[in-house]
Design a protein around this motif. Structure first.
Motif, PDB file in Angstrom:
ATOM      1  N   SER A 256      40.782  27.631  38.268  1.00 46.99           N
ATOM      2  CA  SER A 256      40.455  29.046  38.500  1.00 46.99           C
ATOM      3  C   SER A 256      41.705  29.863  38.793  1.00 46.99           C
ATOM      4  CB  SER A 256      39.457  29.167  39.656  1.00 46.99           C
ATOM      5  OG  SER A 256      38.255  28.496  39.359  1.00 46.99           O
ATOM      6  N   ALA A 257      42.654  29.273  39.501  1.00 51.06           N
ATOM      7  CA  ALA A 257      43.909  29.963  39.798  1.00 51.06           C
ATOM      8  C   ALA A 257      44.688  30.234  38.512  1.00 51.06           C
ATOM      9  CB  ALA A 257      44.748  29.136  40.771  1.00 51.06           C
ATOM     10  N   VAL A 258      44.745  29.254  37.634  1.00 48.30           N
ATOM     11  CA  VAL A 258      45.423  29.444  36.347  1.00 48.30           C
ATOM     12  C   VAL A 258      44.737  30.536  35.542  1.00 48.30           C
ATOM     13  CG1 VAL A 258      45.980  28.357  34.138  1.00 48.30           C
ATOM     14  CG2 VAL A 258      46.318  27.087  36.268  1.00 48.30           C
ATOM     15  N   LEU A 259      43.406  30.505  35.527  1.00 45.99           N
ATOM     16  CA  LEU A 259      42.640  31.527  34.805  1.00 45.99           C
ATOM     17  C   LEU A 259      42.940  32.916  35.353  1.00 45.99           C
ATOM     18  CD1 LEU A 259      38.899  31.293  33.852  1.00 45.99           C
ATOM     19  CD2 LEU A 259      39.705  33.271  35.115  1.00 45.99           C
ATOM     20  N   ALA A 260      42.865  33.081  36.669  1.00 44.57           N
ATOM     21  CA  ALA A 260      43.094  34.394  37.283  1.00 44.57           C
ATOM     22  C   ALA A 260      44.530  34.868  37.077  1.00 44.57           C
ATOM     23  CB  ALA A 260      42.771  34.335  38.780  1.00 44.57           C
ATOM     24  N   PHE A 261      45.487  33.960  37.235  1.00 45.27           N
ATOM     25  CA  PHE A 261      46.905  34.310  37.099  1.00 45.27           C
ATOM     26  C   PHE A 261      47.212  34.769  35.681  1.00 45.27           C
ATOM     27  CE2 PHE A 261      51.362  33.085  36.293  1.00 45.27           C
ATOM     28  CZ  PHE A 261      51.984  33.828  37.280  1.00 45.27           C
ATOM     29  N   SER A 262      46.735  34.038  34.687  1.00 48.93           N
ATOM     30  CA  SER A 262      47.015  34.400  33.299  1.00 48.93           C
ATOM     31  C   SER A 262      46.344  35.714  32.922  1.00 48.93           C
ATOM     32  CB  SER A 262      46.558  33.285  32.352  1.00 48.93           C
ATOM     33  OG  SER A 262      45.151  33.064  32.452  1.00 48.93           O
ATOM     34  N   LEU A 263      45.097  35.918  33.365  1.00 49.68           N
ATOM     35  CA  LEU A 263      44.398  37.163  33.051  1.00 49.68           C
ATOM     36  C   LEU A 263      45.089  38.352  33.711  1.00 49.68           C
ATOM     37  CD1 LEU A 263      42.073  38.697  31.782  1.00 49.68           C
ATOM     38  CD2 LEU A 263      40.633  38.063  33.736  1.00 49.68           C
ATOM     39  N   LYS A 264      45.503  38.179  34.939  1.00 46.67           N
ATOM     40  CA  LYS A 264      46.207  39.252  35.648  1.00 46.67           C
ATOM     41  C   LYS A 264      47.524  39.592  34.961  1.00 46.67           C
ATOM     42  CE  LYS A 264      48.322  40.215  40.177  1.00 46.67           C
ATOM     43  NZ  LYS A 264      48.612  39.646  41.519  1.00 46.67           N
TER      44      LYS A 264
ATOM     45  N   PHE B  50      28.967  27.795  29.724  1.00 44.53           N
ATOM     46  CA  PHE B  50      30.425  27.736  29.590  1.00 44.53           C
ATOM     47  C   PHE B  50      30.988  28.941  28.855  1.00 44.53           C
ATOM     48  CE2 PHE B  50      34.425  26.377  27.702  1.00 44.53           C
ATOM     49  CZ  PHE B  50      35.071  25.819  28.787  1.00 44.53           C
ATOM     50  N   PHE B  51      30.216  29.554  27.943  1.00 46.27           N
ATOM     51  CA  PHE B  51      30.747  30.674  27.163  1.00 46.27           C
ATOM     52  C   PHE B  51      31.159  31.848  28.049  1.00 46.27           C
ATOM     53  CE2 PHE B  51      26.611  32.666  27.668  1.00 46.27           C
ATOM     54  CZ  PHE B  51      26.889  34.027  27.563  1.00 46.27           C
ATOM     55  N   LYS B  52      30.661  31.892  29.276  1.00 48.23           N
ATOM     56  CA  LYS B  52      30.995  33.012  30.151  1.00 48.23           C
ATOM     57  C   LYS B  52      32.465  33.004  30.572  1.00 48.23           C
ATOM     58  CE  LYS B  52      26.415  34.097  31.762  1.00 48.23           C
ATOM     59  NZ  LYS B  52      26.466  35.357  30.980  1.00 48.23           N
ATOM     60  N   ILE B  53      33.129  31.879  30.470  1.00 53.31           N
ATOM     61  CA  ILE B  53      34.566  31.858  30.783  1.00 53.31           C
ATOM     62  C   ILE B  53      35.343  32.657  29.730  1.00 53.31           C
ATOM     63  CG2 ILE B  53      36.604  30.422  31.127  1.00 53.31           C
ATOM     64  CD1 ILE B  53      34.750  28.223  32.177  1.00 53.31           C
ATOM     65  N   PRO B  54      35.262  32.288  28.441  1.00 51.92           N
ATOM     66  CA  PRO B  54      35.997  33.104  27.455  1.00 51.92           C
ATOM     67  C   PRO B  54      35.434  34.508  27.303  1.00 51.92           C
ATOM     68  CG  PRO B  54      34.646  31.457  26.341  1.00 51.92           C
ATOM     69  CD  PRO B  54      34.621  31.127  27.809  1.00 51.92           C
ATOM     70  N   SER B  55      34.113  34.662  27.473  1.00 52.63           N
ATOM     71  CA  SER B  55      33.487  35.975  27.304  1.00 52.63           C
ATOM     72  C   SER B  55      34.000  36.969  28.346  1.00 52.63           C
ATOM     73  CB  SER B  55      31.968  35.845  27.404  1.00 52.63           C
ATOM     74  OG  SER B  55      31.349  37.113  27.370  1.00 52.63           O
ATOM     75  N   HIS B  56      33.926  36.614  29.619  1.00 52.85           N
ATOM     76  CA  HIS B  56      34.397  37.523  30.663  1.00 52.85           C
ATOM     77  C   HIS B  56      35.913  37.691  30.612  1.00 52.85           C
ATOM     78  CE1 HIS B  56      30.953  38.769  33.037  1.00 52.85           C
ATOM     79  NE2 HIS B  56      30.429  37.584  32.859  1.00 52.85           N
ATOM     80  N   TYR B  57      36.622  36.640  30.310  1.00 54.61           N
ATOM     81  CA  TYR B  57      38.084  36.713  30.220  1.00 54.61           C
ATOM     82  C   TYR B  57      38.488  37.713  29.142  1.00 54.61           C
ATOM     83  CZ  TYR B  57      42.889  34.826  30.282  1.00 54.61           C
ATOM     84  OH  TYR B  57      44.245  34.662  30.405  1.00 54.61           O
ATOM     85  N   LEU B  58      37.948  37.554  27.950  1.00 54.65           N
ATOM     86  CA  LEU B  58      38.290  38.431  26.825  1.00 54.65           C
ATOM     87  C   LEU B  58      37.802  39.855  27.056  1.00 54.65           C
ATOM     88  CD1 LEU B  58      39.377  38.810  23.924  1.00 54.65           C
ATOM     89  CD2 LEU B  58      37.108  38.114  23.098  1.00 54.65           C
ATOM     90  N   ASN B  59      36.548  39.998  27.483  1.00 53.71           N
ATOM     91  CA  ASN B  59      35.979  41.341  27.643  1.00 53.71           C
ATOM     92  C   ASN B  59      36.634  42.127  28.773  1.00 53.71           C
ATOM     93  OD1 ASN B  59      34.312  40.657  25.550  1.00 53.71           O
ATOM     94  ND2 ASN B  59      32.490  40.357  26.799  1.00 53.71           N
ATOM     95  N   GLY B  60      36.947  41.452  29.877  1.00 54.92           N
ATOM     96  CA  GLY B  60      37.638  42.132  30.962  1.00 54.92           C
ATOM     97  C   GLY B  60      39.020  42.583  30.538  1.00 54.92           C
ATOM     98  N   PHE B  61      39.714  41.717  29.828  1.00 56.32           N
ATOM     99  CA  PHE B  61      41.046  42.032  29.319  1.00 56.32           C
ATOM    100  C   PHE B  61      41.007  43.240  28.387  1.00 56.32           C
ATOM    101  CE2 PHE B  61      44.001  41.253  25.702  1.00 56.32           C
ATOM    102  CZ  PHE B  61      45.204  41.420  26.357  1.00 56.32           C
TER     103      PHE B  61
ATOM    104  N   THR C  61      37.048  38.002  36.470  1.00 59.78           N
ATOM    105  CA  THR C  61      37.648  36.821  37.086  1.00 59.78           C
ATOM    106  C   THR C  61      36.640  36.081  37.956  1.00 59.78           C
ATOM    107  OG1 THR C  61      39.789  37.942  37.130  1.00 59.78           O
ATOM    108  CG2 THR C  61      39.532  36.021  38.552  1.00 59.78           C
ATOM    109  N   VAL C  62      35.867  36.825  38.728  1.00 60.85           N
ATOM    110  CA  VAL C  62      34.906  36.200  39.647  1.00 60.85           C
ATOM    111  C   VAL C  62      33.863  35.382  38.880  1.00 60.85           C
ATOM    112  CG1 VAL C  62      32.986  36.708  41.209  1.00 60.85           C
ATOM    113  CG2 VAL C  62      35.202  37.802  41.558  1.00 60.85           C
ATOM    114  N   VAL C  63      33.268  35.964  37.843  1.00 63.55           N
ATOM    115  CA  VAL C  63      32.218  35.243  37.110  1.00 63.55           C
ATOM    116  C   VAL C  63      32.815  34.092  36.302  1.00 63.55           C
ATOM    117  CG1 VAL C  63      30.322  35.427  35.469  1.00 63.55           C
ATOM    118  CG2 VAL C  63      30.805  37.326  37.019  1.00 63.55           C
ATOM    119  N   ALA C  64      33.984  34.307  35.687  1.00 63.54           N
ATOM    120  CA  ALA C  64      34.618  33.227  34.938  1.00 63.54           C
ATOM    121  C   ALA C  64      34.994  32.066  35.860  1.00 63.54           C
ATOM    122  CB  ALA C  64      35.850  33.752  34.206  1.00 63.54           C
ATOM    123  N   ALA C  65      35.533  32.385  37.032  1.00 62.02           N
ATOM    124  CA  ALA C  65      35.906  31.331  37.984  1.00 62.02           C
ATOM    125  C   ALA C  65      34.677  30.618  38.530  1.00 62.02           C
ATOM    126  CB  ALA C  65      36.721  31.927  39.128  1.00 62.02           C
TER     127      ALA C  65
END
Length: 424
Positions: free
Chosen positions: A25-33, A98-109, A124-128
């Motif tokens: 989750s930290a890697v996910l949040a850091f990269s998205l940020k 599982f699709f909510k990880i790439p979905s929220h990551y991409l859509n939030g970005f 980030t919250v829902v993906a994490a």
């Protein structure tokens, strides 16, 4: 004795798995940020220098991309924000796919970099949380430690986004778990420690490179008044989101719904570029020369940021209320201090009141005063010098709004329908 041994085995296993969830989750949040900050800055600069009229169409580009990605890439499966987490927690057979990880990551970005007036926090919250749920499905049998691992993911994600393991830990308890027990404590603490280690290895600059100043008790009456105004601002934001989302839900033509909302956001940004994206950049710009902005302009931004955010969400953007509440509250606090200094001859410190307004508004929006305290204090160097006034403002704002402004059924609405209060 045997039961205690089995219990210890599961606790060790829980901590080990929580560490894995927190790291992912930290890697996910850091990269998205990192990616969002980089592209938001460069796209904003490009539009500012080439032609400000580009601001009108940029949100349409982002939200249109999101619409087609949802339709074709994610098979029309919708994202419903934090309500999905609550549903998953409350019902044993429900899980975050599982699709909510790439979905929220991409859509939030995409939402934020093209100017959608919100932040990447809910993404980030829902993906994490989905990371935690996915690892839970692989590691434990039904009904054991599901909440613990979902919360561990959220804790690490929020901690890395705001450079504060304590804020992530508190958010996991105040907003996600909403209760306390030993297994939650072990899981969330392990996640916070992983986030601390991650931030030690990859240190981040404070969101606002500003220095707070000592506060004086004589400012207390003004802090109380600002707290009440912040509660009203949060309630205004809350009701805006409800009504604007309901309005857009009644538009059945997807082309009209997406473009109407996106063009409305773009038009606001064209006239007020400070509304672009998460708007954190605007606070730095304003504080470089606060006297260069009128009180009416600041109050206007405080009222327009929730409008732009609500339109972004109504049109189909991915986001939440973290960034808009912080930014709108800061505008309110700064404008309030200017009014008091001008009309009453006070010497209120602008940065202090901006942070107090930001924390009080956020506290009411996410219904988490202690999270708001640590999160906002970490936004600036030396922010904890304002611990007492910020905590006081957070508590006053939250309970004032809950008791006198918004009825309980509005908060129930948010839990069920994924809008600001008790949301992100």
């Amino acid at each position: 004795m045997k039961r205690k041994k089995i219990q210890r085995h599961f606790y060790f296993r829980l901590i080990a798995v929580a560490v894995v969830v927190a790291f992912l989750s930290a890697v996910l949040a850091f990269s998205l940020k990192l990616l969002t900050e980089y592209f938001q800055h460069h796209i904003f600069q490009f539009a500012s220098e080439k032609n400000p009229l580009l601001f009108i169409v940029l949100p349409t580009v982002g939200i249109t991309y999101i619409y087609f990605s949802r339709k074709y890439l994610f098979k029309n499966r919708k994202n419903k924000g934090i309500a999905e987490i609550y549903k998953t927690i409350d019902q044993r057979k429900e899980h975050l796919p599982f699709f909510k990880i790439p979905s929220h990551y991409l859509n939030g970005f995409l939402t934020v970099i093209f100017g959608g007036s919100t932040g990447i926090e809910v993404s980030t919250v829902v993906a994490a949380a989905t990371v935690g749920n996915s690892v839970y499905n692989k590691s434990f049998s039904a009904n054991i430690y599901k909440l613990e691992l979902i919360g561990a993911g959220v804790c690490a994600g929020v901690a890395v986004l705001f450079n504060s393991p304590v804020a992530g830990w508190l958010f996991a308890f105040e907003v996600i778990a909403r209760k306390f027990n030993r297994s939650l404590f072990l899981s969330f603490t392990a996640a916070a420690m992983v986030a601390w280690g991650f931030l030690y290895l990859f240190p981040a600059e404070p969101i606002l490179p500003l220095q707070v100043q000592d506060w004086q008790w004589i400012a207390l009456p003004f802090i109380v008044i600002l707290s009440l105004l912040s509660g009203l601002l949060s309630a205004y934001f809350t009701l805006l989101v409800i009504h604007i989302k309901d309005f857009f839900a009644g538009i059945h033509n997807n082309f009209i719904r997406v473009n109407l909302g996106a063009l409305a956001v773009g038009t606001l940004i064209c006239f007020f570029p400070f509304l672009y994206g998460d708007s954190y950049h605007s606070l730095t710009d304003i504080f470089q020369q606060p006297q260069g902005y009128s009180v009416l302009f600041l109050f206007g931004l405080a009222l327009l940021k929730p409008v732009a955010s609500s339109l972004t969400l109504g049109a189909g953007g991915d986001g939440g209320v973290f960034a808009p509440s912080i930014v709108a509250g800061a505008y309110l606090g700064l404008g309030f201090a200017m009014v008091c200094n001008t009309l009453f001859g006070t010497s209120l410190i602008y940065i202090n009141f901006a942070l107090i307004g930001a924390a009080a508004t956020l506290s009411t929006s996410i219904y988490a005063p202690f999270t708001a305290l640590f999160l906002v204090c970490n936004m600036v160097p030396g922010g904890f010098a304002l611990t007492v006034p910020i905590l006081l403002a957070c508590l006053i704002s939250k309970y004032f709004t809950k008791s006198f402004i918004l009825p309980y059924n509005v908060y129930t609405y948010f839990t069920e329908n994924s809008s600001p209060s008790k949301s992100v």
